[in-house]
Design a protein around this motif. Structure first.
Motif, PDB file in Angstrom:
ATOM      1  N   ARG A 305       0.845  -1.210   0.000  1.00 44.33           N
ATOM      2  CA  ARG A 305       0.000   0.000   0.000  1.00 44.33           C
ATOM      3  C   ARG A 305       0.878   1.258   0.000  1.00 44.33           C
ATOM      4  NH1 ARG A 305      -3.760   1.842  -0.423  1.00 44.33           N
ATOM      5  NH2 ARG A 305      -5.063   2.187   1.398  1.00 44.33           N
ATOM      6  N   SER A 310      -3.441   0.106  -4.618  1.00 47.17           N
ATOM      7  CA  SER A 310      -4.748   0.544  -4.123  1.00 47.17           C
ATOM      8  C   SER A 310      -5.428  -0.588  -3.354  1.00 47.17           C
ATOM      9  CB  SER A 310      -5.641   0.952  -5.296  1.00 47.17           C
ATOM     10  OG  SER A 310      -5.968  -0.187  -6.079  1.00 47.17           O
ATOM     11  N   ARG A 311      -6.507  -0.204  -2.641  1.00 47.50           N
ATOM     12  CA  ARG A 311      -7.271  -1.221  -1.911  1.00 47.50           C
ATOM     13  C   ARG A 311      -7.778  -2.304  -2.855  1.00 47.50           C
ATOM     14  NH1 ARG A 311     -11.138   1.326   2.789  1.00 47.50           N
ATOM     15  NH2 ARG A 311      -9.475   2.180   4.114  1.00 47.50           N
ATOM     16  N   LYS A 312      -8.295  -1.883  -4.024  1.00 45.33           N
ATOM     17  CA  LYS A 312      -8.841  -2.831  -4.989  1.00 45.33           C
ATOM     18  C   LYS A 312      -7.777  -3.811  -5.465  1.00 45.33           C
ATOM     19  CE  LYS A 312     -12.735  -0.233  -6.938  1.00 45.33           C
ATOM     20  NZ  LYS A 312     -13.302   0.347  -8.185  1.00 45.33           N
ATOM     21  N   VAL A 314      -5.021  -4.772  -3.827  1.00 43.05           N
ATOM     22  CA  VAL A 314      -4.717  -5.726  -2.746  1.00 43.05           C
ATOM     23  C   VAL A 314      -5.830  -6.754  -2.621  1.00 43.05           C
ATOM     24  CG1 VAL A 314      -4.400  -5.966  -0.263  1.00 43.05           C
ATOM     25  CG2 VAL A 314      -3.277  -4.084  -1.476  1.00 43.05           C
ATOM     26  N   ASN A 315      -7.050  -6.238  -2.670  1.00 42.09           N
ATOM     27  CA  ASN A 315      -8.229  -7.117  -2.607  1.00 42.09           C
ATOM     28  C   ASN A 315      -8.175  -8.140  -3.739  1.00 42.09           C
ATOM     29  OD1 ASN A 315     -10.900  -8.169  -2.874  1.00 42.09           O
ATOM     30  ND2 ASN A 315     -11.731  -6.377  -1.840  1.00 42.09           N
ATOM     31  N   ARG A 387     -11.381  -8.440   1.586  1.00 47.54           N
ATOM     32  CA  ARG A 387     -11.802  -7.072   1.950  1.00 47.54           C
ATOM     33  C   ARG A 387     -10.994  -6.569   3.138  1.00 47.54           C
ATOM     34  NH1 ARG A 387     -16.313  -4.282   0.870  1.00 47.54           N
ATOM     35  NH2 ARG A 387     -16.559  -3.774   3.086  1.00 47.54           N
ATOM     36  N   ARG A 388     -10.746  -7.476   4.075  1.00 51.02           N
ATOM     37  CA  ARG A 388      -9.961  -7.096   5.256  1.00 51.02           C
ATOM     38  C   ARG A 388      -8.540  -6.716   4.840  1.00 51.02           C
ATOM     39  NH1 ARG A 388     -10.568 -11.702   8.808  1.00 51.02           N
ATOM     40  NH2 ARG A 388     -12.755 -11.092   8.806  1.00 51.02           N
ATOM     41  N   GLY A 390      -7.716  -5.455   1.972  1.00 51.01           N
ATOM     42  CA  GLY A 390      -7.782  -4.160   1.298  1.00 51.01           C
ATOM     43  C   GLY A 390      -7.825  -2.993   2.265  1.00 51.01           C
ATOM     44  N   LYS A 391      -8.261  -3.250   3.514  1.00 51.32           N
ATOM     45  CA  LYS A 391      -8.367  -2.175   4.499  1.00 51.32           C
ATOM     46  C   LYS A 391      -7.063  -1.917   5.257  1.00 51.32           C
ATOM     47  CE  LYS A 391     -13.317  -2.842   5.350  1.00 51.32           C
ATOM     48  NZ  LYS A 391     -14.356  -3.200   6.356  1.00 51.32           N
ATOM     49  N   SER A 393      -3.729  -0.407   6.142  1.00 42.98           N
ATOM     50  CA  SER A 393      -3.192   0.921   5.787  1.00 42.98           C
ATOM     51  C   SER A 393      -1.683   0.843   5.576  1.00 42.98           C
ATOM     52  CB  SER A 393      -3.496   1.913   6.905  1.00 42.98           C
ATOM     53  OG  SER A 393      -2.702   1.617   8.039  1.00 42.98           O
ATOM     54  N   THR A 403      -3.347  -7.935  12.268  1.00 48.32           N
ATOM     55  CA  THR A 403      -4.243  -6.783  12.155  1.00 48.32           C
ATOM     56  C   THR A 403      -4.956  -6.577  13.462  1.00 48.32           C
ATOM     57  OG1 THR A 403      -5.905  -8.277  11.280  1.00 48.32           O
ATOM     58  CG2 THR A 403      -4.639  -7.031   9.684  1.00 48.32           C
TER      59      THR A 403
END
Length: 859
Positions: A305, A310-312, A314-315, A387-388, A390-391, A393, A403
């Motif tokens: 990141r 981006s989050r997408k 990584v997701n 999703r986790r 992607g969050k 940071s 996490t």
């Protein structure tokens, strides 16, 4: 980060963690294999029967309109006159026509009085040898039968029972017994799924199977060159006038296939249902795997990141890994499914249902379904961990792996879980208050689904309390090692909850079915003690043949038997005083049946129902049609005359045995039905004279010893039979549920293995300060046992709740005894501890082998 980079990163991570992915891949593999194996197995069975029916059906078949595929309730097959054959032969487009005789209401025994028929439900078929049989069989030894003392048998039966030329067989039919020696053996050109087939010459088959000369059960018609089956059928139908049924080869094969297809569909969808349960359990394993992998790669994801991912992206990277896992597991699973199908075929063949790998059928839809299911389920299961991921940071790159827990998300999850569980509990309570089983079953289904999902969602919340209780009872004796095992299990309640939930699902179903099965046996046994006054219950395969019934009645004159009761089931059409017509099966019995099966009445006396032109009806039928004692019913006996019978009694339907039955005297049935239309006795009852039960038992058994398909049972025998039948069904279901439990065990193994990797540095530090390898392994084993017992406790508690609710609905059908099978429940709970120990073997072994310095140096 470009799409190409995302793919490269995903591939690198997938192969870097291939060992950690292995067990998840096995779960996908097993689930897909079970689905594909079921589809291949059932498709192969369909192919086997399709080939058999196509080979045995003539171009056009003519049979009596009243003929039924499962035989005749009179024991004699429906037949048509030989004159019909003469008329068919004259029809346009007929190349040849021949009369055939076939009956499935026979028993064939060898010289040792052993039944030569199949034990798996396949029929024993006796008939005459015809040219049409050459379509499906070849005579491989000897010759076709030529006289009344000769018989030919199929090679599968001969091989199975070690029959050879010259051996004597006795055939027991409704018309009597007769003996013949084997003069020929015929082999099927197609696979015979298990039927035993014997052939006689035409005259013998007519006399001994139908009971009359000059009759056939069907006419096989061959078409002349250039004449289609449909045209031939039309021409043959035009040549005959009467109650006949005309079928082309395709129509006859389709009709036979439909009968088998209903049974096959039950097997197919039941097995697919268990495969679905295995998939559901596999979802938890995959969620756990990816959740732990994401947690362990927190710093790595944070760095991605930080450098611009981006989050997408990584997701998407995590989902691509899941896609690779799904493809890998599913591809191997499809191949394993074919192997599983072959294994099932071998097992069925060993059990007496022959299936050949030559008929192995793999339709293109099977691998497609397997691949789609495996891939979709795997990607779906990985969605939440993705999703986790992607969050995460960029700042996570500066923190230790792992996490931080989302407190708000945990509270929302707990709230949703409690609402679902509470709603499910209310639905189960509502089911117990239902007035009708059909109404309550809907609430039961809602309750099961809601409580199951609720327990899964609220699992992490329950884990804290339940694990502490289990640890207090079980782990305190292991001192500091036990306390560390408890803390490890409590460290990540979400992970413990998900791992326990996988085991919970399978064990909940086991507990539920155990409670239902035990309650059914206990209820039936209680009802037997309360309602059955007879000492002996006599049953036969497809009814009791006349000679067996006569032998039993003669045994009733032995001086040891008080009475023998005959029971027949007669098909009728009833017309109520209000004009409503109902098709009903009446119980036609000798009056002593009122003593053998005690039935409470809500109006009138049951004994009066056995009077002249009298009958009884059930309370539900009476209420539905506004009937009362004294009303007259118009009764049209199938293939007999019509009678006006007066209702003399209304029986209570609050019972298990004969619920809704309507009784008449057997003499009444004989008055309105021709003698050759009377059904065989469905069963018989007998009462011993006081103090002579043993002698009566021996006399009755001796009287029917010549027919191995007739069974005389006292009440103890009958109770054991009920218990065995339900037990066999439950064992089969438990065997299918074993797949889900195996997948759950893989989940425990995977969780522990990944947990060990996650705690590598911690384990190194504990070893450095004095924890021995033996203590380390024990700690991991104890952690595994606690997780397994947590899942077992939830599953067994949930399952017993479901089972108790289901029993309340069964009580509305007369099964009113609730019995909790504590030995089974306790055995499963203790077994779960051993499951935990087994699951921890490899992770504990790997942890013990860690190099201490390398472990401490791990980031």
């Amino acid at each position: 980060m470009s799409a190409n980079t995302v793919m490269k990163t995903s591939l690198r991570n997938f192969f870097a963690h291939k060992g950690r992915m292995a067990l998840s891949a096995v779960a996908v593999l097993l689930s897909v294999a079970f689905v594909c194996g079921t589809l291949v197995f059932t498709d192969t069975m369909d192919t086997t029967f399709d080939k058999l029916f196509a080979a045995t059906s003539s171009d056009v078949t003519v049979s009596p309109k009243a003929a039924k595929s499962d035989g005749s309730d009179t024991g004699r097959p429906e037949s048509l006159p030989a004159s019909a054959l003469t008329q068919v032969e004259r029809a346009d487009g007929v190349k040849s026509a021949e009369g055939a005789v076939s009956s499935m209401n026979v028993t064939v025994v060898n010289a040792d009085n052993k039944n030569m028929g199949s034990e798996n439900g396949a029929p024993t078929i006796a008939g005459n040898w015809t040219h049409n049989d050459l379509r499906s069989m070849d005579i491989t030894s000897g010759h076709a039968p030529r006289g009344p003392t000769e018989v030919m048998v199929d090679s599968d039966t001969a091989k199975k029972h070690h029959l050879k030329m010259g051996d004597e067989l006795r055939t027991i039919a409704a018309t009597g017994d007769f003996r013949a020696k084997i003069v020929g053996i015929a082999s099927f050109k197609v696979t015979n799924p298990g039927a035993a087939v014997v052939y006689f010459d035409t005259a013998t088959a007519q006399r001994e199977l139908i009971g009359r000369s000059g009759r056939f059960t069907q006419i096989n018609v061959a078409a002349a060159t250039g004449v289609s089956d449909s045209v031939l059928k039309k021409n043959v139908a035009a040549s005959l006038d009467g109650p006949y049924k005309f079928q082309t080869q395709k129509e006859a094969a389709d009709a036979n296939r439909k009968d088998v297809g209903e049974f096959m569909d039950v097997i197919k969808y039941a097995m697919l249902g268990f495969a679905g349960i295995a998939f559901l359990v596999g979802i938890f394993l995959i969620i756990n795997t990816f959740s732990m992998l994401v947690a362990q790669r927190t710093r790595e994801i944070g760095l991605m990141r930080a450098i611009g991912s981006s989050r997408k992206q990584v997701n998407r990277s995590v989902l691509v890994e899941a896609l690779l896992l799904g493809v890998f597991g599913s591809v191997i699973g499809v191949g394993a499914g074919v192997g599983l199908a072959v294994g099932l075929m071998k097992m069925m063949s060993a059990a007496g249902m022959d299936l050949s790998t030559d008929d192995l059928t793999v339709q293109w839809t099977t691998p497609v379904v397997g691949l789609l299911l495996g891939i979709v389920v795997t990607v779906f299961a990985a969605y939440v961990p993705a999703r986790r991921a992607g969050k995460v940071s960029p700042m996570a790159a500066l923190r230790d792996a792992g996490t931080p827990a989302d407190v708000k998300a945990g509270l929302v999850r707990a709230l949703i879980g409690l609402v679902l569980t509470g709603g499910g509990g209310f639905a189960l309570y509502t089911a117990t208050q239902a007035a009708a089983a059909s109404e309550g079953s809907l609430w039961l289904g809602v309750g099961i689904v809601a409580t199951l999902i609720g327990f899964v969602v609220v699992g992490p919340l329950l884990a804290g309390g339940v694990v502490r209780v289990i640890s207090a009872v079980l782990l305190r004796m292991f001192g500091s090692v036990g306390r560390m095992a408890e803390r490890n299990a409590l460290r990540n309640p979400r992970r413990t909850g998900a791992t326990g939930a996988a085991l919970m699902i399978g064990l909940a179903l086991v507990a539920c079915l155990s409670v239902v099965g035990s309650s059914m046996v206990a209820s039936a046994t209680s009802e037997l003690d309360r309602s059955v006054g007879a000492d002996f219950i006599i049953e036969g395969q497809n009814g009791l043949k006349p000679q067996a019934a006569e032998a039993l009645k003669k045994a009733g004159e032995s001086g040891y038997v008080s009475h023998v009761t005959e029971v027949k089931y007669v098909k009728t059409e009833l017309t109520t005083p209000g004009g409503t017509k109902e098709d009903e099966e009446l119980v036609a019995a000798t009056p002593t049946y009122a003593q053998d099966l005690r039935r409470e009445t809500t109006a009138g006396e049951l004994s009066a129902a056995y009077g002249k032109n009298a009958m009884s009806v059930g309370s539900e039928f009476a209420e539905k049609n506004h009937l009362k004692v004294g009303d007259t019913m118009n009764v049209a006996f199938e293939r007999g005359r019509t009678a006006d019978l007066k209702i003399a009694a209304i029986t209570s339907d609050d019972t298990t045995f004969d619920k809704g039955a309507m009784y008449i005297n057997l003499t009444t049935a004989k008055q309105y039905l021709p003698a050759d239309r009377l059904p065989l006795n469905g069963m018989m009852f007998a009462k011993a004279d006081a103090g002579k039960a043993d002698q009566a038992y021996k006399a009755l058994k001796s009287s029917v010893a010549s027919d191995p398909t007739v069974h005389v049972k006292d009440q103890t025998d009958y109770k054991q039979t009920l218990k065995d039948q339900i037990g066999q069904l439950l064992n089969m279901i438990y065997g299918l549920l074993a797949l889900a439990i195996i997948v759950a065990v893989l989940g425990v193994v995977n969780t522990l293995a990944l947990s060990v990797v996650e705690r590598t540095r911690e384990i190194g530090l504990m070893r450095a300060i004095g924890l021995s390898r033996r203590q380390l392994r024990r700690m991991i084993r104890l952690e595994s046992v606690v997780i397994a017992l947590f899942g077992a406790l939830l599953g067994l508690g949930l399952g017993m709740g479901w089972g108790a609710t289901a029993q309340k609905l069964l009580a509305l059908e007369g099964l009113d005894v609730l019995e909790i099978p504590w030995p089974t429940i306790i055995g499963v709970f203790v077994g779960s501890a051993f499951v935990g120990l087994f699951a921890a073997l490899i992770p504990a072994f790997r942890a013990g082998r860690m190099n201490v310095l390398n472990a401490i140096a791990t980031e």
